[in-house]
Each structure stands twice: as C-alpha cells, then as structure tokens.
Design an enzyme around this catalytic site. Sequence first.
Site, PDB file in Angstrom:
ATOM      1  N   GLY A  47     -30.395  31.939  31.061  1.00 24.84           N
ATOM      2  CA  GLY A  47     -29.386  33.099  31.433  1.00 24.84           C
ATOM      3  C   GLY A  47     -29.729  33.648  32.269  1.00 24.84           C
ATOM      4  O   GLY A  47     -30.443  33.707  32.773  1.00 24.84           O
ATOM      5  N   GLN A  52     -26.144  40.829  36.939  1.00 30.23           N
ATOM      6  CA  GLN A  52     -27.481  40.341  37.968  1.00 30.23           C
ATOM      7  C   GLN A  52     -26.618  39.633  39.276  1.00 30.23           C
ATOM      8  O   GLN A  52     -28.172  39.286  40.129  1.00 30.23           O
ATOM      9  CB  GLN A  52     -27.996  39.137  36.905  1.00 30.23           C
ATOM     10  CG  GLN A  52     -29.158  39.513  35.849  1.00 30.23           C
ATOM     11  CD  GLN A  52     -29.874  38.948  35.105  1.00 30.23           C
ATOM     12  OE1 GLN A  52     -29.326  38.092  34.665  1.00 30.23           O
ATOM     13  NE2 GLN A  52     -30.874  39.004  35.972  1.00 30.23           N
ATOM     14  N   CYS A 100     -37.123  37.356  33.506  1.00 32.96           N
ATOM     15  CA  CYS A 100     -36.049  37.622  33.778  1.00 32.96           C
ATOM     16  C   CYS A 100     -35.524  37.167  35.612  1.00 32.96           C
ATOM     17  O   CYS A 100     -36.824  37.666  36.075  1.00 32.96           O
ATOM     18  CB  CYS A 100     -35.641  39.354  33.839  1.00 32.96           C
ATOM     19  SG  CYS A 100     -33.429  39.503  34.339  1.00 32.96           S
ATOM     20  N   LEU A 101     -34.158  36.867  35.746  1.00 31.03           N
ATOM     21  CA  LEU A 101     -34.332  36.090  37.073  1.00 31.03           C
ATOM     22  C   LEU A 101     -34.783  37.671  38.154  1.00 31.03           C
ATOM     23  O   LEU A 101     -34.539  37.619  39.159  1.00 31.03           O
ATOM     24  CB  LEU A 101     -33.366  35.657  37.279  1.00 31.03           C
ATOM     25  CG  LEU A 101     -33.201  33.752  36.573  1.00 31.03           C
ATOM     26  CD1 LEU A 101     -32.024  33.740  36.592  1.00 31.03           C
ATOM     27  CD2 LEU A 101     -34.360  33.333  36.947  1.00 31.03           C
ATOM     28  N   HIS A 142     -31.243  40.431  25.124  1.00 26.40           N
ATOM     29  CA  HIS A 142     -31.727  39.911  25.989  1.00 26.40           C
ATOM     30  C   HIS A 142     -30.724  40.295  27.527  1.00 26.40           C
ATOM     31  O   HIS A 142     -30.468  41.274  28.098  1.00 26.40           O
ATOM     32  CB  HIS A 142     -32.593  39.099  27.175  1.00 26.40           C
ATOM     33  CG  HIS A 142     -32.992  39.051  28.236  1.00 26.40           C
ATOM     34  ND1 HIS A 142     -34.533  39.146  28.998  1.00 26.40           N
ATOM     35  CD2 HIS A 142     -32.394  39.001  29.397  1.00 26.40           C
ATOM     36  CE1 HIS A 142     -34.781  39.293  29.938  1.00 26.40           C
ATOM     37  NE2 HIS A 142     -33.664  39.153  30.557  1.00 26.40           N
ATOM     38  N   GLU A 143     -30.062  39.730  26.913  1.00 32.97           N
ATOM     39  CA  GLU A 143     -28.166  38.858  28.568  1.00 32.97           C
ATOM     40  C   GLU A 143     -28.012  39.971  27.655  1.00 32.97           C
ATOM     41  O   GLU A 143     -26.919  40.880  28.953  1.00 32.97           O
ATOM     42  CB  GLU A 143     -27.925  37.716  27.884  1.00 32.97           C
ATOM     43  CG  GLU A 143     -28.892  36.559  28.294  1.00 32.97           C
ATOM     44  CD  GLU A 143     -29.414  36.875  30.296  1.00 32.97           C
ATOM     45  OE1 GLU A 143     -28.510  36.991  30.693  1.00 32.97           O
ATOM     46  OE2 GLU A 143     -30.810  36.358  29.880  1.00 32.97           O
ATOM     47  N   HIS A 146     -28.396  43.219  29.570  1.00 39.37           N
ATOM     48  CA  HIS A 146     -27.527  43.315  31.432  1.00 39.37           C
ATOM     49  C   HIS A 146     -26.418  44.239  31.153  1.00 39.37           C
ATOM     50  O   HIS A 146     -26.365  44.739  32.267  1.00 39.37           O
ATOM     51  CB  HIS A 146     -27.832  42.326  31.926  1.00 39.37           C
ATOM     52  CG  HIS A 146     -28.803  41.715  32.232  1.00 39.37           C
ATOM     53  ND1 HIS A 146     -29.679  42.440  33.612  1.00 39.37           N
ATOM     54  CD2 HIS A 146     -30.078  40.281  31.254  1.00 39.37           C
ATOM     55  CE1 HIS A 146     -31.212  41.531  33.185  1.00 39.37           C
ATOM     56  NE2 HIS A 146     -31.000  40.456  32.451  1.00 39.37           N
TER      57      HIS A 146
HETATM   58 NI    NI Z   1     -32.478  38.711  32.329  1.00 37.59          NI
END
Ligand code: NI
Length: 177
Positions: A47, A52, A100-101, A142-143, A146
Amino acid sequence: MAIRDLLRMGDSRLLQVAEKVAAFDTPELHALVADLIDTMRANDGVGLAAPQIGVNLQVVVFGVERNPRYPDAEAVPFTVLANPVLTVMSEEIEEGWEGCLSLPGLRGKVPRHTRLRYSGFDQYGHPFSREVCGFHARVAQHETDHLWGILYPRRIRDLRNFGFTDVLFPERRDGPE
Ligand code: NI
C-alpha cells in the site's frame, strides 16, 4: 508514469492531515494514482498513501495477491481509495506485524480493529463501500492513518515489539513493506 521518491519518517510532511480530493477524473489525479501504483510496485509495497510521495491529498492505493511464500498474508483486492471514511464494526483488536515504505527495514507489532467498513471514492469519483476484516482491515487502517499524519510506531503499545526486519525475521528478509 513515474516512480517517485519516498518520504521517510522524520519528514514533517508525513505528520500533516491531508486535504480532501476536490476534483475527480482529472489528468492530475490520474497521474497521481499512476505514480502511487508505480512507486508502490517498484518498492514491493502492499500500500502507499499520497503524503508518502509528498502530495498532501487524501488518496491511498493498496492491494496484494496471495503469495505462497507468505501463506498467512491474505489477498487484498487492488484498491484506489480517496476521501476515505472508516467505520469500526467490531471493538475486537488484534496485534499484527506491519512495515511501511517510509520506515524501510523496520517492523512493528500494531493493534488494529479486526472488522470495519471503509467508504470513499475511486479516482473517477465513483463512491464505494466495503466491509472488510483481518489483513485487509489492517492495510486499510495503516494506509488511511497516513492521511491523518499517523505513522504506525505511534500505535505500537509495547516498543519491545519494534525492530529491524532482518533481525526479527531472519528467515524472510525479502518480505513486503
Ligand atoms: Ni505506511
């Protein structure tokens, strides 16, 4: 389109509340969604949220196919979700590992609601709603976090359950973020 640079934890742009998408089915929004998808896939992510890549808009993409190397990771249909609203359907909470990226190489055990409904719009402005559970519900939480400026370490109850992926899970070093 383009693989964009990922913001990493410490960048104040990851702490902002994102703005709602005001205009759908525009070239700008389609380009953003294409960049999110390209960037997510290039980094083996499950995701990615617009903040981000430095875009302060309420847009996330997510999805993962069933992978035989990770039989405990359920498949999640590929989804583009803008202006999301989450409604908790169960007070039941489950702890599970997340990456997480924006925190490359790290994992933490995060409590999430097990069942919820998310609703919002796709990039064309079509409204939709889904009731989901388990890993799908976890990814959605989670997404969308953000978009409210929340990175998963803020959700960890016990910071002993936070560390480097290759130390925590030496047998699966190449797992998805
Ligand atoms: Ni993330």
